[in-house]
Design an enzyme around this catalytic site. Structure first.
Site, PDB file in Angstrom:
ATOM      1  N   GLU A 120       0.838  -1.183   0.000  1.00  0.00           N
ATOM      2  CA  GLU A 120       0.000   0.000   0.000  1.00  0.00           C
ATOM      3  C   GLU A 120       0.875   1.235   0.000  1.00  0.00           C
ATOM      4  O   GLU A 120       1.926   1.265   0.591  1.00  0.00           O
ATOM      5  CB  GLU A 120      -0.897   0.009   1.241  1.00  0.00           C
ATOM      6  CG  GLU A 120      -1.879  -1.142   1.254  1.00  0.00           C
ATOM      7  CD  GLU A 120      -2.628  -1.185   2.560  1.00  0.00           C
ATOM      8  OE1 GLU A 120      -3.610  -0.468   2.678  1.00  0.00           O
ATOM      9  OE2 GLU A 120      -2.201  -1.927   3.437  1.00  0.00           O
ATOM     10  N   ASN A 153      -5.296   5.261  -0.262  1.00  0.00           N
ATOM     11  CA  ASN A 153      -5.077   3.828  -0.163  1.00  0.00           C
ATOM     12  C   ASN A 153      -6.327   2.983   0.042  1.00  0.00           C
ATOM     13  O   ASN A 153      -6.411   1.877  -0.477  1.00  0.00           O
ATOM     14  CB  ASN A 153      -4.128   3.531   1.015  1.00  0.00           C
ATOM     15  CG  ASN A 153      -2.752   4.055   0.777  1.00  0.00           C
ATOM     16  OD1 ASN A 153      -2.159   3.812  -0.257  1.00  0.00           O
ATOM     17  ND2 ASN A 153      -2.226   4.793   1.728  1.00  0.00           N
ATOM     18  N   TYR A 154      -7.278   3.460   0.868  1.00  0.00           N
ATOM     19  CA  TYR A 154      -8.318   2.577   1.367  1.00  0.00           C
ATOM     20  C   TYR A 154      -9.730   2.914   0.921  1.00  0.00           C
ATOM     21  O   TYR A 154     -10.616   2.082   1.036  1.00  0.00           O
ATOM     22  CB  TYR A 154      -8.277   2.554   2.906  1.00  0.00           C
ATOM     23  CG  TYR A 154      -6.991   2.014   3.453  1.00  0.00           C
ATOM     24  CD1 TYR A 154      -6.656   0.681   3.286  1.00  0.00           C
ATOM     25  CD2 TYR A 154      -6.090   2.834   4.124  1.00  0.00           C
ATOM     26  CE1 TYR A 154      -5.465   0.172   3.787  1.00  0.00           C
ATOM     27  CE2 TYR A 154      -4.899   2.344   4.620  1.00  0.00           C
ATOM     28  CZ  TYR A 154      -4.596   1.005   4.449  1.00  0.00           C
ATOM     29  OH  TYR A 154      -3.419   0.507   4.929  1.00  0.00           O
ATOM     30  N   LEU A 155      -9.964   4.130   0.469  1.00  0.00           N
ATOM     31  CA  LEU A 155     -11.311   4.533   0.083  1.00  0.00           C
ATOM     32  C   LEU A 155     -11.460   4.411  -1.429  1.00  0.00           C
ATOM     33  O   LEU A 155     -10.740   5.067  -2.191  1.00  0.00           O
ATOM     34  CB  LEU A 155     -11.594   5.973   0.523  1.00  0.00           C
ATOM     35  CG  LEU A 155     -11.465   6.247   2.024  1.00  0.00           C
ATOM     36  CD1 LEU A 155     -11.797   7.700   2.317  1.00  0.00           C
ATOM     37  CD2 LEU A 155     -12.350   5.317   2.832  1.00  0.00           C
TER      38      LEU A 155
END
Length: 885
Positions: A149, A843-845
């Site tokens: 990531e 990274n995550y959404l």
């Protein structure tokens, strides 16, 4: 800081039940300076200190029998079956590396040699890896790249374990797809084998000088941003130019999938990498001092001394570990390149780098003082020199290259409490670099003397160049830019894998909930770890060696990191990724509480909590639950699904733009808190907030003068509820100071205009104005502000130019809306001072959540996504407004 209410809302959103969650942390550092400095107080957790691994030769420690601290004990029926405990194998000590050849590598350090092991056996190995080294007569390939990531959110303890497993066949690899990708091209992996019996392990160390995303050129980025949104490019009036730019965009997401997942390209042509310029010695009069006397250093030793001098006023220079490592490596350099005047430098305390620092500051000031024209010319020359390195030809298409610049030598900064911070990073040369390029493409020529270490033609990987840095033995790669087709495909696959999990997550949760009571200890520990990873969004975590910061994840938690508090509370206190403290008090299910109590029995504080679970076994089990599932996918799934849910809960009908932005940022903050994305409060935060508050008062001052003008026109307005209330945070003293400030600015503005007008008159061969003209203008300004001073306290005012009442009322309404929006902006800025919003956004959404939300609520996506993110996620920009994660 996030409040307990924030944590409670997040925990409810993820878990669907109430729980008390508290958070306390020391902050997250910025991208440019990622090192966190932990406060040394009585409340410092044990996890804040660097934990030394036991020597390989140390005999196994006999566990001390401890009495449970609880009156009740687990019944025989509820106790897992005893099994042979998994022995903790300490990591072997790694000898420190010195600067044998100053900033030039003469060979890999011992730990780098050990890290150069093929990682083909990892169960979750990535397709984006070099081909096998087994073929005779072929160039030796670097180890397979385990993509991570991106950004400042990469955990110092890897999410995906890379311990040994049976080697995958080519057919098996063919079916695999990349679940995660690293958009930060300058942040690379550190692959080093652990001590037996664990085979190979991936560790990524990010250098603080790395950026979150590759920086594309302004013009190109703007064009891409506008084109993917279907809007014309600003400043371009010619239609044919716009159409030409649009034709250059390769919409890979509308094309067929690229091959079978193994072959990444057919043809590849590029110009290699750009090496930094050679070192230029300091002027003869600039010398560091030792014991009060100037020292004549040779260029090799002087360059390293300059690295430290440039950081003299930073926090790094106040760090004992940083200073120790620098001085040791510098002394190694001076053994080979001693001072020319025979000075023996043996004490760091007697070194004075101030003269060199002052020289660098003077040079920086000169550069800053350059005229705009000089800066433009310098920038143009730089762009022309770099132009050929910025792009490559991939299958005949022009694609942008990410980190084509080789990082110059310097001092390693590391992240958090890294034991190697301050160590010397050698200068990278062509002999250190392996180039990957198409078979028929011309071999690029380095821009400095030397030959490439090797040239290979591997179309199963996406990197263009590879080398190994000397400090941690990390493998560094040059990739395509974040907005390239290959990077975009990897991002899209990652988020689609997370979306796929929502169809399996209920079954998976049922399974691990059942295993929480398993009679087999390993299964019970695995189920408890899955509970933490799913409900708390913890990273998986791996063991660390002595040369790494003592940061942990779920599988590497020690007993000291989790405290039991009756009836069902767990207190987590440990250092997570980048040495960011993770402190939360969680209300867990009774069975989880009981399990942790059982796991801690008969163990010391520094023993592993999960001694029968590691990242590899956990991920291997997850793949049986869903193909391609890893612990990391849970983190992406929980972040995106929680974000979608929080956004959907807000009713924004009739909301202003700023209210919509605040609602979005609040949901983003909740996810950042869930993922423990902290940052330290920026040093300029208080100053910035004070400026914003001053601007807010200035707007209120303008509205007050307009209200008083209305009162002067017609006294009936004083009884109007809309205008009657005075601005509460504006008093006469502040008004007097503000008007003086306004007067000074008006006079300065008049003087500049006078000078500019005279320059124009001279150019036109006309007589310039005399000073009397300027004095008359200044006199008029002073008279105007004298009038304002006389109006204080009277609640009456006159305007410079007369305006109809309707126009004044309209201006007041506009100012009222502006004041309300700016106040919300201040509130939002202050609420996010300790939370890193960009990390989860990158990274995550899932970016499609943001784009669809923007379409529903008529919010320009540019308000939420930077140009870099728009370039990175072009595939998400065309999503419909009814799309859901």
């Amino acid at each position: 800081m996030p409040t307990n209410g924030d944590h409670l809302l997040i925990h409810k959103a993820v878990n669907g039940h109430d729980s008390a969650v508290g958070s306390r942390g020391n902050g997250r550092s910025s991208l440019k300076d990622a090192e966190s400095s932990m406060s040394e107080d009585d409340d410092m957790p044990l996890s804040q200190t660097i934990r030394k691994s036991e020597s390989v030769s140390t005999p196994p420690r006999q566990l001390k029998r401890k009495k449970p601290v609880y009156a009740e004990s687990s019944s025989d029926e509820d106790t897992p079956l005893a099994s042979s405990p998994v022995k903790r194998v300490p990591a072997a000590a790694v000898p420190a590396t010195g600067a044998a050849e100053v900033t030039t590598r003469s060979g890999l350090p011992s730990n780098a040699k050990r890290s150069a092991v093929v990682k083909a056996e990892a169960p979750d190995s990535n397709d984006d890896a070099p081909i096998s080294r087994k073929m005779n007569g072929r160039v030796k390939k670097p180890p397979k790249k385990k993509l991570k990531e991106e950004s400042d959110d990469f955990n110092a303890s890897s999410d995906d374990g890379n311990l040994s497993a049976p080697k995958k066949t080519a057919a098996h690899r063919k079916r695999k797809v990349k679940a995660e990708d690293d958009a930060d091209d300058e942040k690379q992996l550190d692959e080093k084998p652990a001590a037996k019996p664990r085979a190979k392990r991936v560790k990524k160390e990010e250098d603080a000088s790395g950026s979150d995303l590759p920086k594309a050129k302004k013009r190109a980025t703007k064009a891409t941003a506008d084109e993917v949104n279907g809007s014309p490019v600003k400043g371009k009036g010619k239609k044919d130019e716009k159409e030409e730019d649009e034709e250059d965009i390769y919409k890979w997401w509308e094309a067929e999938a690229n091959g079978d997942g193994t072959v990444k390209w057919q043809t590849l042509e590029h110009n290699g990498v750009l090496f930094p310029p050679p070192y230029e010695p300091l002027p003869k009069h600039v010398k560091m001092k030792y014991n009060g006397k100037e020292v004549d250093l040779p260029p090799a030793a002087e360059e390293v001394a300059g690295f430290y001098a440039a950081m003299l006023e930073t926090d790094h220079a106040q760090d004992a570990t940083f200073n120790k490592n620098f001085f040791e490596d510098w002394k190694t350099v001076m053994k080979k390149h001693p001072p020319l005047d025979g000075t023996k430098i043996t004490s760091f305390a007697l070194c004075d780098f101030r003269p060199v620092y002052e020289y660098f500051e003077a040079e920086r000031a000169k550069k800053k003082a350059m005229t705009s024209q000089e800066k433009k010319e310098a920038k143009k020359a730089k762009e022309e020199m770099e132009a050929k390195y910025t792009t490559c030809l991939l299958d005949g298409r022009k694609e942008k290259v990410g980190n084509f610049r080789i990082e110059p030598p310097g001092l390693f900064r590391g992240r958090g409490d890294h034991p190697k911070k301050g160590a010397l990073k050698f200068r990278v040369r062509p002999e250190d670099i392996t180039i990957n390029i198409g078979k028929d493409a011309p071999i690029p020529v380095p821009n400095m003397p030397g030959q490439w270490k090797a040239v290979q033609h591997d179309n199963t990987v996406t990197w263009l160049a590879n080398w190994t840095e000397n400090v941690n033995g990390n493998h560094k790669y040059v990739f395509l830019a974040a907005g390239s087709s290959l990077k975009g495909q990897s991002d899209m696959i990652k988020f689609e894998k997370a979306r796929e999990l929502k169809h399996h997550v209920d079954r998976i949760r049922q399974n691990y909930t059942r295993d929480l009571k398993s009679k087999v200890m390993a299964d019970r520990q695995r189920a408890t770890a899955m509970y933490f990873i799913d409900r708390l969004a913890l990273r998986a975590g791996n063991e660390k060696g002595e040369d790494e910061a003592d940061t942990v994840g779920c599988c590497s938690l020690r007993c000291e990191h989790v405290t039991l508090e009756a009836p069902n509370f767990l207190i987590f206190d440990f250092l997570g990724k980048d040495s960011i403290r993770y402190y939360k008090r969680i209300d867990v299910e009774p069975q989880v509480f009981k399990n942790i109590r059982i796991f801690k029995e008969n163990k010391n504080d520094d023993d592993n909590l999960f001694d029968r679970v590691n990242t590899t076994s956990l991920n291997k089990h997850l793949t049986t639950e869903m193909k391609g599932l890893t612990a990391k996918v849970f983190r992406t799934f929980n972040a995106s699904s929680t974000f979608q849910r929080l956004l959907d809960e807000d009713d924004l009908a009739g909301a202003t733009l700023q209210e919509k932005l605040n609602a979005y940022n609040k949901a983003n903050r909740m996810v950042a808190i869930l993922c423990n994305h902290q940052r330290s409060v920026p040093k300029t935060h208080d100053q910035s907030m004070e400026k914003m508050r001053y601007k807010l008062r200035s707007l209120k001052y303008e509205r007050m003068k307009l209200r008083h003008a209305l009162f002067n026109i017609d006294a009936k307005y004083k009884k109007n509820k809309k205008y009657v209330d005075d601005e509460s945070d504006i008093d006469d003293d502040w008004i007097a100071a503000h008007e003086e400030d306004l007067k000074a600015k008006e006079i300065e503005k008049a003087e500049k205009k006078f000078a500019k007008d005279n320059e124009k008159l001279v150019e036109e061969d006309k007589t310039p104005h005399t000073d009397d003209v300027l004095q008359d203008r200044i006199q008029a300004i002073e008279e105007d502000f004298k009038r304002l001073a006389g109006e204080r306290g009277t609640k009456k005012a006159t305007l410079k130019r007369e305006r109809p009442v309707e126009k004044i009322e309209e201006a007041i309404d506009k100012l009222t809306d502006k004041i309300k929006g700016f106040a919300l902006q201040i509130e939002d800025r202050d609420a996010g001072k300790e939370v890193a919003l960009s990390t989860s956004k990158i990274n995550y959404l899932d970016p499609r959540i943001t784009v669809a939300w923007c379409r529903i609520h008529d919010v320009p996506v540019e308000k939420l996504f930077s140009k870099t993110l728009i370039t990175k996620f072009p595939w998400a920009m065309e999503v419909e407004q009814d799309w859901k994660f």
